[in-house]
Design a protein around this motif. Structure first.
Motif, PDB file in Angstrom:
ATOM      1  N   ILE A 181     -14.729 -10.468   5.186  1.00 21.15           N
ATOM      2  CA  ILE A 181     -14.488 -10.989   3.846  1.00 21.15           C
ATOM      3  C   ILE A 181     -13.870  -9.870   3.020  1.00 21.15           C
ATOM      4  O   ILE A 181     -14.404  -8.752   2.967  1.00 21.15           O
ATOM      5  CB  ILE A 181     -15.787 -11.479   3.177  1.00 21.15           C
ATOM      6  N   VAL A 182     -12.737 -10.169   2.386  1.00 22.57           N
ATOM      7  CA  VAL A 182     -11.997  -9.178   1.600  1.00 22.57           C
ATOM      8  C   VAL A 182     -12.037  -9.569   0.125  1.00 22.57           C
ATOM      9  O   VAL A 182     -11.791 -10.729  -0.222  1.00 22.57           O
ATOM     10  CB  VAL A 182     -10.532  -9.083   2.081  1.00 22.57           C
ATOM     11  N   ARG A 183     -12.369  -8.600  -0.723  1.00 21.71           N
ATOM     12  CA  ARG A 183     -12.245  -8.786  -2.174  1.00 21.71           C
ATOM     13  C   ARG A 183     -10.795  -8.507  -2.551  1.00 21.71           C
ATOM     14  O   ARG A 183     -10.303  -7.397  -2.373  1.00 21.71           O
ATOM     15  CB  ARG A 183     -13.198  -7.851  -2.922  1.00 21.71           C
ATOM     16  N   ILE A 184     -10.116  -9.515  -3.059  1.00 20.86           N
ATOM     17  CA  ILE A 184      -8.682  -9.411  -3.304  1.00 20.86           C
ATOM     18  C   ILE A 184      -8.401  -8.533  -4.526  1.00 20.86           C
ATOM     19  O   ILE A 184      -8.991  -8.711  -5.589  1.00 20.86           O
ATOM     20  CB  ILE A 184      -8.072 -10.814  -3.511  1.00 20.86           C
ATOM     21  N   THR A 185      -7.477  -7.588  -4.337  1.00 17.72           N
ATOM     22  CA  THR A 185      -7.005  -6.765  -5.453  1.00 17.72           C
ATOM     23  C   THR A 185      -5.574  -7.102  -5.847  1.00 17.72           C
ATOM     24  O   THR A 185      -5.182  -6.878  -6.987  1.00 17.72           O
ATOM     25  CB  THR A 185      -7.098  -5.269  -5.104  1.00 17.72           C
ATOM     26  N   SER A 186      -4.783  -7.625  -4.909  1.00 14.79           N
ATOM     27  CA  SER A 186      -3.416  -8.071  -5.207  1.00 14.79           C
ATOM     28  C   SER A 186      -3.079  -9.259  -4.318  1.00 14.79           C
ATOM     29  O   SER A 186      -3.457  -9.295  -3.146  1.00 14.79           O
ATOM     30  CB  SER A 186      -2.385  -6.959  -4.957  1.00 14.79           C
ATOM     31  N   CYS A 189      -5.980  -7.256   9.966  1.00 15.83           N
ATOM     32  CA  CYS A 189      -6.113  -6.325   8.841  1.00 15.83           C
ATOM     33  C   CYS A 189      -5.391  -5.021   9.157  1.00 15.83           C
ATOM     34  O   CYS A 189      -5.660  -4.393  10.184  1.00 15.83           O
ATOM     35  CB  CYS A 189      -7.583  -6.015   8.558  1.00 15.83           C
ATOM     36  N   LEU A 190      -4.500  -4.616   8.278  1.00 13.13           N
ATOM     37  CA  LEU A 190      -3.837  -3.321   8.387  1.00 13.13           C
ATOM     38  C   LEU A 190      -4.523  -2.364   7.420  1.00 13.13           C
ATOM     39  O   LEU A 190      -4.490  -2.570   6.205  1.00 13.13           O
ATOM     40  CB  LEU A 190      -2.352  -3.447   8.047  1.00 13.13           C
ATOM     41  N   LYS A 191      -5.157  -1.336   7.971  1.00 13.83           N
ATOM     42  CA  LYS A 191      -5.909  -0.401   7.142  1.00 13.83           C
ATOM     43  C   LYS A 191      -4.948   0.501   6.367  1.00 13.83           C
ATOM     44  O   LYS A 191      -3.969   1.017   6.918  1.00 13.83           O
ATOM     45  CB  LYS A 191      -6.843   0.435   8.014  1.00 13.83           C
ATOM     46  N   LEU A 192      -5.263   0.709   5.088  1.00 16.14           N
ATOM     47  CA  LEU A 192      -4.430   1.501   4.184  1.00 16.14           C
ATOM     48  C   LEU A 192      -5.169   2.772   3.764  1.00 16.14           C
ATOM     49  O   LEU A 192      -6.389   2.870   3.926  1.00 16.14           O
ATOM     50  CB  LEU A 192      -4.090   0.681   2.936  1.00 16.14           C
ATOM     51  N   PRO A 193      -4.449   3.732   3.191  1.00 11.24           N
ATOM     52  CA  PRO A 193      -5.134   4.914   2.647  1.00 11.24           C
ATOM     53  C   PRO A 193      -6.119   4.518   1.546  1.00 11.24           C
ATOM     54  O   PRO A 193      -5.912   3.537   0.826  1.00 11.24           O
ATOM     55  CB  PRO A 193      -3.983   5.756   2.082  1.00 11.24           C
ATOM     56  N   GLU A 194      -7.171   5.287   1.409  1.00  8.29           N
ATOM     57  CA  GLU A 194      -8.157   5.018   0.368  1.00  8.29           C
ATOM     58  C   GLU A 194      -7.550   5.222  -1.013  1.00  8.29           C
ATOM     59  O   GLU A 194      -6.534   5.893  -1.177  1.00  8.29           O
ATOM     60  CB  GLU A 194      -9.363   5.946   0.542  1.00  8.29           C
ATOM     61  N   GLY A 195      -8.215   4.643  -2.008  1.00  8.87           N
ATOM     62  CA  GLY A 195      -7.781   4.828  -3.386  1.00  8.87           C
ATOM     63  C   GLY A 195      -7.109   3.595  -3.942  1.00  8.87           C
ATOM     64  O   GLY A 195      -7.184   2.502  -3.367  1.00  8.87           O
ATOM     65  N   THR A 196      -6.439   3.781  -5.070  1.00  8.95           N
ATOM     66  CA  THR A 196      -5.784   2.661  -5.749  1.00  8.95           C
ATOM     67  C   THR A 196      -4.289   2.891  -5.940  1.00  8.95           C
ATOM     68  O   THR A 196      -3.617   2.066  -6.559  1.00  8.95           O
ATOM     69  CB  THR A 196      -6.431   2.429  -7.126  1.00  8.95           C
ATOM     70  N   GLU A 197      -3.770   3.986  -5.405  1.00 12.17           N
ATOM     71  CA  GLU A 197      -2.348   4.278  -5.590  1.00 12.17           C
ATOM     72  C   GLU A 197      -1.474   3.341  -4.761  1.00 12.17           C
ATOM     73  O   GLU A 197      -1.894   2.817  -3.738  1.00 12.17           O
ATOM     74  CB  GLU A 197      -2.047   5.726  -5.197  1.00 12.17           C
ATOM     75  N   PHE A 198      -0.257   3.149  -5.228  1.00 15.20           N
ATOM     76  CA  PHE A 198       0.795   2.417  -4.512  1.00 15.20           C
ATOM     77  C   PHE A 198       0.415   0.959  -4.230  1.00 15.20           C
ATOM     78  O   PHE A 198       0.875   0.366  -3.261  1.00 15.20           O
ATOM     79  CB  PHE A 198       1.159   3.122  -3.199  1.00 15.20           C
ATOM     80  N   GLU A 199      -0.406   0.371  -5.094  1.00 18.45           N
ATOM     81  CA  GLU A 199      -0.809  -1.024  -4.910  1.00 18.45           C
ATOM     82  C   GLU A 199       0.409  -1.943  -4.849  1.00 18.45           C
ATOM     83  O   GLU A 199       0.501  -2.818  -3.984  1.00 18.45           O
ATOM     84  CB  GLU A 199      -1.740  -1.443  -6.050  1.00 18.45           C
ATOM     85  N   ASP A 200       1.359  -1.742  -5.773  1.00 18.20           N
ATOM     86  CA  ASP A 200       2.534  -2.614  -5.815  1.00 18.20           C
ATOM     87  C   ASP A 200       3.457  -2.398  -4.621  1.00 18.20           C
ATOM     88  O   ASP A 200       4.280  -3.269  -4.316  1.00 18.20           O
ATOM     89  CB  ASP A 200       3.322  -2.382  -7.109  1.00 18.20           C
ATOM     90  N   ASP A 201       3.344  -1.249  -3.975  1.00 21.37           N
ATOM     91  CA  ASP A 201       4.159  -0.978  -2.791  1.00 21.37           C
ATOM     92  C   ASP A 201       3.497  -1.538  -1.533  1.00 21.37           C
ATOM     93  O   ASP A 201       4.144  -2.206  -0.717  1.00 21.37           O
ATOM     94  CB  ASP A 201       4.381   0.528  -2.632  1.00 21.37           C
ATOM     95  N   PHE A 202       2.209  -1.273  -1.377  1.00 24.07           N
ATOM     96  CA  PHE A 202       1.524  -1.709  -0.160  1.00 24.07           C
ATOM     97  C   PHE A 202       1.481  -3.229  -0.033  1.00 24.07           C
ATOM     98  O   PHE A 202       1.502  -3.762   1.082  1.00 24.07           O
ATOM     99  CB  PHE A 202       0.105  -1.141  -0.114  1.00 24.07           C
ATOM    100  N   ILE A 203       1.416  -3.947  -1.159  1.00 26.27           N
ATOM    101  CA  ILE A 203       1.349  -5.408  -1.067  1.00 26.27           C
ATOM    102  C   ILE A 203       2.623  -5.978  -0.448  1.00 26.27           C
ATOM    103  O   ILE A 203       2.606  -7.064   0.147  1.00 26.27           O
ATOM    104  CB  ILE A 203       1.086  -6.037  -2.455  1.00 26.27           C
ATOM    105  N   LEU A 204       3.722  -5.234  -0.516  1.00 27.93           N
ATOM    106  CA  LEU A 204       4.969  -5.703   0.104  1.00 27.93           C
ATOM    107  C   LEU A 204       4.840  -5.809   1.618  1.00 27.93           C
ATOM    108  O   LEU A 204       5.607  -6.529   2.265  1.00 27.93           O
ATOM    109  CB  LEU A 204       6.125  -4.765  -0.247  1.00 27.93           C
ATOM    110  N   LEU A 205       3.867  -5.102   2.195  1.00 22.14           N
ATOM    111  CA  LEU A 205       3.679  -5.145   3.647  1.00 22.14           C
ATOM    112  C   LEU A 205       3.097  -6.470   4.122  1.00 22.14           C
ATOM    113  O   LEU A 205       3.111  -6.763   5.320  1.00 22.14           O
ATOM    114  CB  LEU A 205       2.758  -4.002   4.087  1.00 22.14           C
TER     115      LEU A 205
END
Length: 219
Positions: A29-34, A142-158
């Motif tokens: 279960i994922v809590r959606i951020t974007s 699920c593609l694991k991403l780096p921790e934190g909140t940076e580059f949210e608008d970039d990672f969502i493009l994946l």
């Protein structure tokens, strides 16, 4: 939880719907951020599909893992992840061959292969324009991403836009030094143009009639 629910042509509403639950040991279960709005969502919104009222939209999703099924081995609670829009098992013959968009196990609809979140005829998977999302076969989807909140608008493009654009450049076999024309400067077209540059194209021409899109292409 709150979610964007399709009510009929040109009508959606934010409504309370049941929270997703672990249904299979391979789920998370994922809590959606974007979550993005795709042009494909507009096909349903505008009544150009067989979508029935009640569908929760959203197949381009990322967020934080909140709950993990017992059989999941590579994803942990707290991981930041992005989900490709295709739901796939990872082990059927189509998935093994790389054709995950035509997974043979995830869609119970007769005559259909492949699954997706929140899309008509693409299986029983609620979309991610919501607070939470159930992700099946989480180790694969699920593609694991780096921790934190940076580059949210970039990672969502994946989740869709970038790989779809890159796939177009790959199918066109764009090679270093070539000149390329991309017709259409919507989000996927822009990512296709960028992908051509990544593959070494010397010149990329982007064709569109909308000034704002062309301005974005020039950036």
């Amino acid at each position: 939880m709150k979610a964007v629910v399709y009510k009929g042509p040109f009508s959606v509403a934010v409504e309370e719907v049941p929270d997703p639950k672990i249904e299979h040991p391979n789920d998370v279960i994922v809590r959606i951020t974007s979550s993005c709005i795709c042009g494909s969502d507009l096909h349903m919104y505008e009544g150009r599909t067989a979508a029935e009222p009640g569908i929760v939209f959203g197949h381009e999703n990322m967020g934080i893992v909140e709950e993990v099924g017992q059989a999941v081995t590579t994803i942990r609670k707290g991981d930041r992840v992005v989900m490709p829009f295709n739901v796939a098992c990872g082990f059927c013959k189509n998935c093994v061959a790389g054709f995950t968009g035509f997974c043979l196990t995830v869609n119970p609809e007769p005559g259909f292969a492949g699954g997706a979140y929140g899309y008509v005829a693409m299986g029983p998977y609620t979309g991610g324009q919501a607070e939470y999302l159930r992700v099946p076969y989480a180790d694969f989807n699920c593609l694991k991403l780096p921790e934190g909140t940076e580059f949210e608008d970039d990672f969502i493009l994946l989740a869709d836009i970038f790989p779809t654009g890159y796939h177009g450049a790959e199918l066109a076999d764009v090679r270093p030094g070539e000149s390329v024309a991309v017709f259409g400067a919507g989000p996927v077209g822009l990512m296709a143009a960028y992908s051509c540059l990544l593959r070494g194209a010397s010149k990329v021409f982007v064709v569109d009639r909308i000034k704002e899109r062309l301005d974005k292409a020039r950036e």
